[in-house]
Scaffold this active site. Structure first.
Site, PDB file in Angstrom:
ATOM      1  N   HIS A  69       0.775  -2.168   7.481  1.00 18.85           N
ATOM      2  CA  HIS A  69       1.905  -2.071   6.439  1.00 18.85           C
ATOM      3  C   HIS A  69       1.683  -3.356   5.468  1.00 18.85           C
ATOM      4  O   HIS A  69       1.974  -4.497   5.994  1.00 18.85           O
ATOM      5  CB  HIS A  69       3.275  -2.371   7.060  1.00 18.85           C
ATOM      6  CG  HIS A  69       3.491  -1.053   8.034  1.00 18.85           C
ATOM      7  ND1 HIS A  69       4.235  -1.385   9.244  1.00 18.85           N
ATOM      8  CD2 HIS A  69       3.002   0.268   8.070  1.00 18.85           C
ATOM      9  CE1 HIS A  69       4.354  -0.318   9.858  1.00 18.85           C
ATOM     10  NE2 HIS A  69       3.436   0.669   9.179  1.00 18.85           N
TER      11      HIS A  69
HETATM   12  C1  LIG Z   1      -2.226   4.598  10.549  1.00 18.10           C
HETATM   13  C2  LIG Z   1      -1.138   4.588   9.824  1.00 18.10           C
HETATM   14  C3  LIG Z   1       0.191   4.569  10.175  1.00 18.10           C
HETATM   15  C4  LIG Z   1       1.242   4.625   9.612  1.00 18.10           C
HETATM   16  N1  LIG Z   1       2.436   4.521  10.287  1.00 18.10           N
HETATM   17  C5  LIG Z   1       3.768   4.434   9.338  1.00 18.10           C
HETATM   18  C6  LIG Z   1       5.114   4.702   9.965  1.00 18.10           C
HETATM   19  O1  LIG Z   1       5.058   5.125  11.157  1.00 18.10           O
HETATM   20  N2  LIG Z   1       6.129   4.475   9.290  1.00 18.10           N
HETATM   21  C7  LIG Z   1       6.120   4.234   8.082  1.00 18.10           C
HETATM   22  O2  LIG Z   1       7.145   3.901   7.299  1.00 18.10           O
HETATM   23  N3  LIG Z   1       4.694   4.041   7.474  1.00 18.10           N
HETATM   24  C8  LIG Z   1       3.660   4.146   8.204  1.00 18.10           C
HETATM   25  N4  LIG Z   1       2.443   4.035   7.553  1.00 18.10           N
HETATM   26  C9  LIG Z   1       2.438   3.504   5.988  1.00 18.10           C
HETATM   27  C10 LIG Z   1       2.577   4.853   5.147  1.00 18.10           C
HETATM   28  O3  LIG Z   1       1.434   5.797   5.503  1.00 18.10           O
HETATM   29  C11 LIG Z   1       2.644   4.541   3.693  1.00 18.10           C
HETATM   30  O4  LIG Z   1       3.616   3.592   3.497  1.00 18.10           O
HETATM   31  C12 LIG Z   1       2.753   5.775   2.818  1.00 18.10           C
HETATM   32  O5  LIG Z   1       1.912   6.902   3.114  1.00 18.10           O
HETATM   33  C13 LIG Z   1       2.635   5.092   1.391  1.00 18.10           C
HETATM   34  O6  LIG Z   1       2.823   6.214   0.519  1.00 18.10           O
HETATM   35  P1  LIG Z   1       2.105   6.070  -0.782  1.00 18.10           P
HETATM   36  O7  LIG Z   1       2.327   7.419  -1.656  1.00 18.10           O
HETATM   37  O8  LIG Z   1       2.352   4.746  -1.678  1.00 18.10           O
HETATM   38  O9  LIG Z   1       0.602   5.863  -0.660  1.00 18.10           O
HETATM   39  P2  LIG Z   1      -0.457   7.064  -0.071  1.00 18.10           P
HETATM   40  O10 LIG Z   1       0.421   7.900   0.979  1.00 18.10           O
HETATM   41  O11 LIG Z   1      -1.431   6.389   0.735  1.00 18.10           O
HETATM   42  O12 LIG Z   1      -1.054   7.988  -1.203  1.00 18.10           O
HETATM   43  C14 LIG Z   1      -1.755   7.294  -2.353  1.00 18.10           C
HETATM   44  C15 LIG Z   1      -2.864   8.266  -2.603  1.00 18.10           C
HETATM   45  O13 LIG Z   1      -3.489   7.927  -3.861  1.00 18.10           O
HETATM   46  C16 LIG Z   1      -4.839   8.214  -4.013  1.00 18.10           C
HETATM   47  N5  LIG Z   1      -5.454   7.241  -4.626  1.00 18.10           N
HETATM   48  C17 LIG Z   1      -5.621   6.165  -4.605  1.00 18.10           C
HETATM   49  N6  LIG Z   1      -6.261   5.588  -5.710  1.00 18.10           N
HETATM   50  C18 LIG Z   1      -6.488   6.492  -6.700  1.00 18.10           C
HETATM   51  C19 LIG Z   1      -6.967   6.667  -7.887  1.00 18.10           C
HETATM   52  N7  LIG Z   1      -7.570   5.512  -8.307  1.00 18.10           N
HETATM   53  N8  LIG Z   1      -7.311   7.722  -8.566  1.00 18.10           N
HETATM   54  C20 LIG Z   1      -6.690   8.880  -8.073  1.00 18.10           C
HETATM   55  N9  LIG Z   1      -5.860   9.063  -6.737  1.00 18.10           N
HETATM   56  C21 LIG Z   1      -6.014   7.622  -5.945  1.00 18.10           C
HETATM   57  C22 LIG Z   1      -5.029   8.141  -2.498  1.00 18.10           C
HETATM   58  O14 LIG Z   1      -6.250   9.020  -2.342  1.00 18.10           O
HETATM   59  C23 LIG Z   1      -4.053   8.887  -1.712  1.00 18.10           C
HETATM   60  O15 LIG Z   1      -4.146   9.972  -1.412  1.00 18.10           O
HETATM   61  C24 LIG Z   1       1.331   4.109   8.313  1.00 18.10           C
HETATM   62  C25 LIG Z   1       0.075   3.920   7.517  1.00 18.10           C
HETATM   63  C26 LIG Z   1      -1.195   3.927   8.327  1.00 18.10           C
HETATM   64  C27 LIG Z   1      -2.472   4.119   7.645  1.00 18.10           C
END
Ligand SMILES: Cc1cc2nc3c(=O)[nH]c(=O)nc-3n(C[C@H](O)[C@H](O)[C@H](O)COP(=O)(O)OP(=O)(O)OC[C@H]3O[C@@H](n4cnc5c(N)ncnc54)[C@H](O)[C@@H]3O)c2cc1C
Ligand code: SF4
Lengths: 238, 590
Positions: free
Chosen positions: B517
């Site tokens: 996180h």
């Molecule tokens: C192992 C693990 C366990 C977790 N467990 C929890 C939990 O239990 N509870 C909780 O609240 N949170 C948890 N998290 C955190 C949670 O996964 C994230 O907070 C959440 O997915 C963030 O959402 P997001 O949309 O910001 O990013 P993401 O879901 O990561 O999406 C970002 C996307 O952007 C894409 N991307 C990046 N750069 C570019 C670019 N330049 N051009 C095009 N595409 C791009 C990536 O490929 C990705 O698909 C966990 C994370 C991990 C890794």
């Protein structure tokens, strides 16, 4: 259908070209038809059978001797080599893992602080090649024998010193190499048998892990009870 | 020369949780939306059905779903006076990869932050006076309150099919729920998951200590469910292959299970996979964006013109894209000015390993968020008058990840790590061990920030993001206090061996993999000198750029981030639909 034939039929579908192509940088929207079937890249990838793919016979002997001290045969279960951990390692080193396919490989390579993590220029496969040679050279010089020919007590003493950072293996970081071998032997002993190790699911039976099961709704209510669920492998190649 | 694509109303950079939620809102409002995702298409049936999923080596040990360091990594150093080096192998900074992002392989713990967490500056000073904050700490309000976000938390829990038990419905305490949560309009859409023996032991320990135990809100369905988009979810089977795995059952809350099936059918939505955005393009006056430049799988450059650009590429890449595109003033530590890269924070972890005797914990039965917790020592839920820190931590026991490669190190302290003695100890502790895991708050600090690395680049030759981080004094003191509480809890649970865990007592290393996180770096706030975004996630400088994700958190709360990622994203989407579209321009005067 058992798991294996389900898997085969899914693989068949994929082979017929029914799987969506994930590799083309596709535009996916309302008009994209995503056919059923598995993405071929997602299918389980069992280890190849047959002879050694990366290690030499001599290297396999040395690393096998190390592995059998890390996870020895005893009254609880078979040792690492009997469980297939050398075959496991060999296939891993011959594949993406061995060639550090996922790692960041650009230089400059600088040692850095311990907090900054490993900065190896060598891939895991190269680290084994160099590390096993250095280990045998060290034993030849100190004891006049290869590692595999030392007594178990001598082997344990040397491994303990490597673990404690007390051995100088020249260009090989002995402590880091010990950690690599410890991690890999555990992987071989406990990964799905389809990867070549964990023969007869020996590792899973040792701790009572039921393997590739996907549904515990029938037993979750038996809180704190001994369940004795026989393990199953992803491809039934145990 | 980049090839041109047809103009769209909005382009979404990254299709994880934040991108999917934003796309759902904007397409429902009638906008034409294109999402650009750097990874490939990923879906339940095609990529991680049960016949593929139950493989610890591939998905957990080798991290088969995560974005490899070879694609992009971070450089790291503890202090500004050190040289940073690239993180070459798997570490705690776990990036999502492919459609769904980290939302595909997360655990599903679906928390709301506490009301205090959004106004730590105001509320700390009000309760404890001006002198409470340690030197260098950058504690600031978010410009949005818990009450503002409540409807959006509620919406996300409905979309995600969250299983839990309310503790406070409209001010009325609810037995069995978390008494410290902010008031909610109604209960969770699904009841809590079934329990495990570990949960029972934790409950008993909490009762002995007079603490208030409750089930962690879970993005793992406790029963069949249909969400407001009409998408069906099936009951979680407690398979335990959850964190780092996709869910083969449509049971884990994820963009694939909850949002994309509906989104994919809308004629005004499409996603281009394996398309990586390199930068946001700005007009000559630098006050508006014209669209984005991306590179496709064949290495061709494209321009996607759009009226609105939503950056939702995960916390770290959000900050990196802003820096690469020249959106907002970069944080400069020497002068203390600038905002992009400022107030980066991590999760402050502490706890205790516990080893029982003659138990059958059956650790293979579990789910990503099957956990029991107490919040008595979290946030400002306890009086800090006589403590030399602010903040706190959630404390929980977790039934998940009971797999044999990963648990190999879970033996009582002092046990050899190999040989027959290790085998015996591991055989016994496999059924007898767990840990009291505490996820703590983390606050911004002068010496902790993100910027572009001067040396190392990604596969396209673009600078990597550089992380400068170590535990600050306030957070380390908090973790010390919390580790003591975890030890008490271990004893109260009846553990035979309790082993204290206080990683904040030494320099931080990403290789320790304490938590995934990460927050901040492009924070929201009411003051443009300390925040990169206004309270609607809109760039203060470039009004048609909105940045969604945990990068907007001004500080990290004492629990997982995604509930708050979703709530802030939906709150911003609401502002875009209700205000921005009618009158495009800054929603708040700087
Ligand atoms: C192992 C693990 C366990 C977790 N467990 C929890 C939990 O239990 N509870 C909780 O609240 N949170 C948890 N998290 C955190 C949670 O996964 C994230 O907070 C959440 O997915 C963030 O959402 P997001 O949309 O910001 O990013 P993401 O879901 O990561 O999406 C970002 C996307 O952007 C894409 N991307 C990046 N750069 C570019 C670019 N330049 N051009 C095009 N595409 C791009 C990536 O490929 C990705 O698909 C966990 C994370 C991990 C890794
Ligand atoms: S534990 Fe439940 S939610 Fe997690 S992967 Fe298994 S079935 Fe899905």
């Amino acid at each position: 259908m058992d798991r294996r034939s389900v898997f085969k039929s899914l693989a068949g579908l994929a082979a017929l070209g029914a799987a969506p192509s994930a590799a083309t940088g596709a535009v996916i929207g309302k008009h994209t038809i995503l056919d059923p079937g598995l993405n071929p890249e997602s299918l389980p990838q069992p280890a190849l059978t047959g002879g050694l793919a990366f290690l030499t016979v001599a290297e396999a002997r040395t690393v096998g001797a190390v592995f059998d001290r890390l996870i020895p045969a005893d009254e609880l279960s078979v040792g690492a080599t009997q469980a297939g951990c050398v075959e496991f390692l060999d296939r891993q080193l011959a594949g993406d893992y061995g060639r550090a396919a996922t790692q960041y490989r650009q230089g400059p390579f600088v040692k850095g602080t311990p907090q900054q993590g490993p900065q190896f220029q060598q891939t895991p496969a190269e680290r084994y090649r160099a590390g096993l040679a250095a280990l045998d050279a060290y034993c030849a010089q100190a004891q006049g024998k290869a590692f595999a020919d030392l007594t178990p007590d001598q082997q344990d003493a040397l491994l303990t010193d490597m673990e404690g950072g007390k051995v100088d293996l020249g260009g090989t970081d002995a402590k880091a190499f010990f950690e690599l071998m410890l991690q890999n032997v555990r992987e071989g002993y406990f990964a799905d048998p389809m990867y070549g190790g964990n023969k007869d699911m020996a590792g899973w039976k040792l701790v009572g892990f039921p393997g590739a099961r996907y549904d515990y709704r029938d037993v979750i209510g038996k809180r704190g009870q001994k369940l004795d669920l026989p393990p199953v492998s992803l491809l039934d190649r145990g | 020369m980049a090839q041109q694509r047809a103009r769209v109303d909005a382009v979404i950079v990254g299709l994880g949780w934040a991108g999917s939620l934003m796309a759902e809102e904007l397409t429902r409002a009638g906008l034409t939306v294109v999402a650009l995702e750097r990874g490939a298409w990923r879906d339940t049936t095609t990529d991680f059905p049960p016949a593929v999923d139950t493989d610890e080596l591939r998905w957990s040990t080798r991290r088969g779903m995560l974005q490899p360091q070879a694609v992009e990594t971070l450089t790291f150093r503890n202090r500004p006076d050190q040289g940073a080096l690239p993180l070459r192998d798997w570490n705690c900074f776990q990036f999502g990869w492919n459609v769904g992002g980290a939302g595909t392989h997360w655990n599903g713990m679906t928390w709301r932050f506490k009301p205090y967490d959004f106004q730590p500056h105001t509320l700390t000073r009000r309760r404890y006076g001006d002198k409470k904050l340690a030197d260098g700490l950058q504690v600031q309000d978010w410009g949005v309150s818990y009450d503002d976000l409540e409807p959006f938390y509620d919406r996300f829990e409905r979309l995600a099919g969250t299983s839990g038990k309310a503790g406070n419905i409209q001010g009325q305490a609810q037995p069995g729920g978390n008494p410290f949560e902010g008031p909610r309009q109604r209960d969770y859409p699904l009841p809590p998951l079934q329990r495990t023996r570990a949960c029972d032991l934790f409950d008993a320990g909490a009762a002995k200590l007079g603490l208030h135990s409750f089930p962690v809100p879970a993005g793992n369905t406790s029963g069949a469910y249909v969400n407001p988009l009409g998408v069906h979810m099936a009951p979680c089977t407690y398979c335990g292959y959850c964190e780092f795995f996709g869910c083969g059952n449509w049971s884990k809350s994820s963009p694939q299970a909850c949002i994309l099936p509906a989104l994919k059918r809308r004629p005004n939505f499409s996603v281009l996979t394996q398309s990586e955005v390199l930068k946001v393009n700005l007009a000559a006056d630098k006050k508006t964006a014209t669209g984005v430049t991306f590179i496709d799988a064949a290495g061709r450059l494209w321009e996607q013109p759009a009226d609105i650009v939503v950056i939702s590429a995960y916390q770290m890449d959000n900050v990196r894209l802003m820096l690469l595109s020249g959106i907002g003033k970069p944080y400069d530590r020497a002068s203390g000015t600038g905002v992009v890269g400022r107030n980066y924070a991590y999760q402050t972890i502490s706890g205790a390993s516990v080893f029982f005797e003659d138990e059958h914990l059956n650790p293979f039965i579990g789910a990503g968020a099957l956990a029991q917790a107490v919040d008595d020592y979290n946030s400002d839920n306890f009086d800090h008058t006589h403590h030399d820190f602010i903040g706190g931590a959630n404390m929980l026991i977790h039934s998940t990840n009971g797999r044999p490669i990963g648990m190999g190190g879970a033996v009582p302290p002092g046990t050899p790590r190999w040989g027959s003695d290790w085998k015996k100890a591991y055989r016994d502790s496999y059924q007898n061990s767990n840990s009291v895991y505490c996820q703590g708050t983390s606050y911004g600090h002068r010496d902790v920030y993100l910027d572009l690395d001067p040396t190392y680049t990604d596969r396209h030759g673009m600078p990597l993001l550089r992380v400068t981080f170590d535990w600050n004094e306030n957070d380390a003191r908090m973790a010390h206090f919390i580790a003591d509480r975890a030890v008490e809890m271990g004893h109260a649970m009846g553990a035979k061996v309790v082993s204290r865990f206080e990683p904040t007592a030494k320099a931080f290393s990403p290789m320790d993999q304490l938590s995934s996180h990460t927050t901040g770096g492009a924070v929201m706030g009411a003051d443009p000198t300390t925040s990169a975004l206004n309270p609607y996630l809109q760039s203060w400088d470039v009004h048609n750029v909105f940045v969604a994700g945990a990068s907007c958190f001004a500080n990290n709360g004492g629990c997982n981030p995604t509930g708050t990622v979703a709530a802030t994203t939906l709150w911003a989407a609401h502002a875009i639909k209700e205000q921005y579209l009618k009158n495009p321009g800054p929603l708040v005067k700087a």
